[in-house]
Design a protein around this motif. Structure first.
Motif, mmCIF file in Angstrom:
data_model
loop_
_atom_site.group_PDB
_atom_site.id
_atom_site.type_symbol
_atom_site.label_atom_id
_atom_site.label_comp_id
_atom_site.label_asym_id
_atom_site.label_seq_id
_atom_site.Cartn_x
_atom_site.Cartn_y
_atom_site.Cartn_z
ATOM 1 N N TYR A 1 -14.613 -13.656 -3.839
ATOM 2 C CA TYR A 1 -15.313 -14.283 -2.719
ATOM 3 C C TYR A 1 -16.004 -13.270 -1.826
ATOM 4 O O TYR A 1 -17.011 -13.572 -1.190
ATOM 5 C CB TYR A 1 -14.312 -15.102 -1.903
ATOM 6 C CG TYR A 1 -14.916 -16.213 -1.091
ATOM 7 C CD1 TYR A 1 -15.426 -17.359 -1.689
ATOM 8 C CD2 TYR A 1 -14.975 -16.127 0.301
ATOM 9 C CE1 TYR A 1 -15.965 -18.390 -0.942
ATOM 10 C CE2 TYR A 1 -15.513 -17.152 1.057
ATOM 11 C CZ TYR A 1 -16.016 -18.268 0.433
ATOM 12 O OH TYR A 1 -16.568 -19.280 1.177
ATOM 13 N N ASP A 2 -15.472 -12.066 -1.749
ATOM 14 C CA ASP A 2 -16.037 -11.036 -0.864
ATOM 15 C C ASP A 2 -16.722 -9.923 -1.648
ATOM 16 O O ASP A 2 -16.873 -8.812 -1.141
ATOM 17 C CB ASP A 2 -14.955 -10.440 0.036
ATOM 18 C CG ASP A 2 -13.846 -9.753 -0.770
ATOM 19 O OD1 ASP A 2 -13.739 -10.017 -1.983
ATOM 20 O OD2 ASP A 2 -13.080 -8.956 -0.182
ATOM 21 N N THR B 1 -19.110 -7.201 -3.197
ATOM 22 C CA THR B 1 -20.246 -6.471 -2.605
ATOM 23 C C THR B 1 -20.918 -5.561 -3.624
ATOM 24 O O THR B 1 -21.600 -4.612 -3.251
ATOM 25 C CB THR B 1 -19.784 -5.618 -1.403
ATOM 26 O OG1 THR B 1 -18.755 -4.710 -1.842
ATOM 27 C CG2 THR B 1 -19.248 -6.484 -0.289
ATOM 28 N N ASP C 1 -27.111 -10.233 -2.509
ATOM 29 C CA ASP C 1 -25.865 -10.862 -2.102
ATOM 30 C C ASP C 1 -25.071 -11.317 -3.327
ATOM 31 O O ASP C 1 -25.511 -12.212 -4.051
ATOM 32 C CB ASP C 1 -26.208 -12.056 -1.198
ATOM 33 C CG ASP C 1 -24.982 -12.686 -0.568
ATOM 34 O OD1 ASP C 1 -23.862 -12.195 -0.809
ATOM 35 O OD2 ASP C 1 -25.156 -13.675 0.172
ATOM 36 N N ARG D 1 -21.659 -12.080 -2.969
ATOM 37 C CA ARG D 1 -20.441 -12.755 -2.531
ATOM 38 C C ARG D 1 -20.285 -14.072 -3.289
ATOM 39 O O ARG D 1 -21.201 -14.551 -3.935
ATOM 40 C CB ARG D 1 -20.520 -13.049 -1.027
ATOM 41 C CG ARG D 1 -20.485 -11.817 -0.133
ATOM 42 C CD ARG D 1 -20.740 -12.201 1.305
ATOM 43 N NE ARG D 1 -22.077 -12.774 1.458
ATOM 44 C CZ ARG D 1 -22.489 -13.431 2.538
ATOM 45 N NH1 ARG D 1 -21.658 -13.631 3.543
ATOM 46 N NH2 ARG D 1 -23.714 -13.908 2.614
ATOM 47 N N ASP E 1 -10.615 -13.792 -2.018
ATOM 48 C CA ASP E 1 -11.187 -12.444 -2.011
ATOM 49 C C ASP E 1 -10.647 -11.615 -3.174
ATOM 50 O O ASP E 1 -9.629 -11.948 -3.790
ATOM 51 C CB ASP E 1 -10.867 -11.730 -0.696
ATOM 52 C CG ASP E 1 -11.703 -12.233 0.458
ATOM 53 O OD1 ASP E 1 -12.542 -13.122 0.243
ATOM 54 O OD2 ASP E 1 -11.495 -11.732 1.586
#
Length: 296
Positions: free
Chosen positions: A49-50, A52, A58, A60, A86
């Motif tokens: 989910y997080d 990078t 993007d 995410r 995450d």
């Protein structure tokens, strides 16, 4: 225990990551195995989910990015929420006690359109509270959880291009060269930002570049063109020179007729010790004014 690839399938809907992110398919859901349905959780599990890893774009939400996920949310099965996990994080559920723990280094997010509840690592709760959050309730055992809004809606490149075009057109209409230049520079910044993003978007970067070139061409064509204010000032001062000559000849009736004609046209003339001065009236633009000094 489900690793991220299997976790994608655990909910009522699943993200076809490879098809969307790698192949370029339109954002969409596929039916999930709904393994969590027996626990009363109507969710789509979104791991990473997080993430990078994208650098300039993007990644995410399991490589979807905010734009894709926001487009996909309305297509979730009725009543379903997103359960975001995450990286290096887990939602640990004890099936006997129904206790739930957000464990690891990241967060667990229950996201619904318009809001999301975030469980930081170490948050201890239970399945019933997770169910309530998935239904859109924002308290757990009477205590408010950290609730934040989702990432702001990201304007598409097509929307940004149209906005800059509209601002540019308004600036030209108002003879505001500075704002016209700002609109061009803002569009150039959007093109540069989106050019580094591999995600296809409405209109495409090439369309935005073509619009940018067109705006620059229009700006160049307008350069040097006098504004209506410049034209009005030149006309009024020419008339005032003629009026001054008439007054010197004693032809005050004709001079007064010129002054009255100027007033009907929105120009108020006043005679001062320093010479006649004038001010425009009755316009939605900022008033123009001038002083015809001796010698003109």
């Amino acid at each position: 225990m489900l690793a991220s690839a299997a976790a994608c399938t655990a909910g009522v809907a699943t993200v076809p990551v490879y098809e969307i992110y790698k192949v370029g398919a339109a954002p969409h859901w596929r039916p999930g195995l709904d393994l969590l349905g027996v626990l009363g959780l109507r969710v789509a599990v979104v791991p990473h989910y997080d993430n990078t890893e994208g650098g300039t774009h993007d990644t995410r939400y399991c490589y979807l990015g905010e734009r894709r996920l926001a487009r996909m949310e309305p297509d979730l099965p009725p009543g379903a929420a997103v359960l975001g996990i995450d990286e290096h994080t887990a939602l640990v559920v004890d099936l006997n006690t129904e206790e739930a723990l957000a464990a690891g280094r990241g967060r667990v997010t229950i996201r619904r359109p318009g809001s999301q509840a975030v469980l930081p690592a170490g948050t201890s709760t239970n399945l019933e509270e997770i169910r309530r959050l998935a239904r859109g309730e924002t308290t757990v055992s009477g205590t408010a959880l950290p609730v934040i809004s989702p990432a702001p809606h990201q304007v598409s490149l097509g929307e940004a291009t149209r906005s800059c075009e509209e601002r540019f057109a308004a600036a030209l209409t108002g003879y505001d060269a500075a704002d016209a230049v700002r609109a061009v520079l803002d569009l150039e910044a959007e093109v540069a930002r989106w050019g580094a993003d591999t995600e296809e978007d409405e209109g495409g970067v090439e369309h935005a570049r073509e619009s940018l070139r067109l705006l620059i061409a229009k700006l160049g064509a307008r350069a040097g063109t006098p504004s209506p204010g410049d034209l009005v000032a030149s006309l009024v001062e020419s008339v005032l020179v003629l009026r001054g000559e008439l007054r010197r000849q004693g032809r005050y009736d004709v001079a007064d007729a010129l002054r009255a004609a100027l007033l009907r046209g929105g120009v108020l003339v006043a005679d001062t010790p320093d010479g006649p001065c004038w001010t425009s009236t009755g316009s939605d633009r900022p008033p123009l004014s001038g002083l015809l000094t001796p010698g003109h």
